[in-house]
Design an enzyme around this catalytic site. Sequence first.
Site, mmCIF file in Angstrom:
data_model
loop_
_atom_site.group_PDB
_atom_site.id
_atom_site.type_symbol
_atom_site.label_atom_id
_atom_site.label_comp_id
_atom_site.label_asym_id
_atom_site.label_seq_id
_atom_site.Cartn_x
_atom_site.Cartn_y
_atom_site.Cartn_z
ATOM 1 N N SER A 1 0.878 -1.174 0.000
ATOM 2 C CA SER A 1 0.000 0.000 0.000
ATOM 3 C C SER A 1 0.913 1.221 0.000
ATOM 4 C CB SER A 1 -0.849 0.020 1.269
ATOM 5 O OG SER A 1 -1.433 1.296 1.472
ATOM 6 N N TYR B 1 -1.841 -1.600 10.387
ATOM 7 C CA TYR B 1 -1.871 -1.698 8.915
ATOM 8 C C TYR B 1 -0.576 -1.155 8.325
ATOM 9 C CZ TYR B 1 -3.801 -1.370 4.137
ATOM 10 O OH TYR B 1 -4.039 -1.495 2.785
ATOM 11 N N LYS C 1 2.103 -3.255 6.093
ATOM 12 C CA LYS C 1 2.404 -2.967 4.688
ATOM 13 C C LYS C 1 3.876 -2.563 4.508
ATOM 14 C CE LYS C 1 -1.656 -3.953 2.992
ATOM 15 N NZ LYS C 1 -1.848 -5.136 2.137
ATOM 16 N N TYR D 1 -16.634 7.219 8.071
ATOM 17 C CA TYR D 1 -16.469 8.682 8.060
ATOM 18 C C TYR D 1 -17.798 9.370 8.332
ATOM 19 C CZ TYR D 1 -14.881 13.200 6.105
ATOM 20 O OH TYR D 1 -14.548 14.515 5.907
#
Length: 250
Positions: free
Chosen positions: A138, A151, A155, A196
Amino acid sequence: MKLENKSALITGGNRGIGLATAQLFEREGARVAIVGRDAAAGHAALATLRDAIFIQADVARADDCQRAVTETLCAFGRLDILFNNAGIILRNRNVEATTEAEWDATLDINVKSIFLMSRAALPQLRAAGGGAIINTASYVGLVGFPGLAAYAASKGAVVNLTRAMALDHAAEKIRVNCICPGSVATDMIHRAWELYGDVTQAAQVWAAKHPLQRIAAPEEIARVVLFLASDDASFITGAALPVDGGITAG
Ligand code: NAD
């Protein structure tokens, strides 16, 4: 066709980036095994593919990874390409907000899976006379990002695992590269927009983060995976390729 007579195993192939890649690989002549945890999504994905097989498996489990490779071999007789793409993301989690179980799940599914699946696949790639492994990292493997502690760690590990594997297997003609996508229009990003609150506004905010002022379609990522899997990338190994609309250029 760029992948004629090739066989590919794609983890997380039942949705999103993985499914778009499976569809493109088939159009380029490959036979494709898609691996995922969710059987319903797997069978829905198969309906969009010509000649693929679905293997229900948890990529964080060693026995499942070995079985996925064995079933691919049984179906197609060879394995040339491994796309380690399955992944999860837990948002709004700095280190203090992350439970030990969440940390372990993120690292197991995003990183350990690549170790397990590659370990199972490497003898077959070698037997095929060489091959390609592509890992999905990512842009958050190249730069930090708030609220994504586990995360981002996972990554970043994918990027450097890719480099280490590239060096270990270059002499065997097995190329190992990773892609570092920006935001891509898949279920993963839609879940972020729901978190969100206002989905329309979230879509605008996410687009604006990218210098190209939009997020990617899964097919735009698939085309880069095809490039890395094919002979077009015959002199590329150990690369971490941003496919991020310019987000890491600044
Ligand atoms: P997605 O949620 O649509 O797909 C994730 C896939 O991973 C699914 O097919 C799911 O079945 C599979 N998966 C998850 N856990 C698994 C497990 N334990 N065993 C087997 N399969 C498992 O998301 P996506 O956007 O297509 O994500 C694919 C990859 O791209 C992930 O590694 C993700 O981190 C990465 N990525 C996504 C984006 C984005 O914006 N969508 C950006 C950068 C990187």
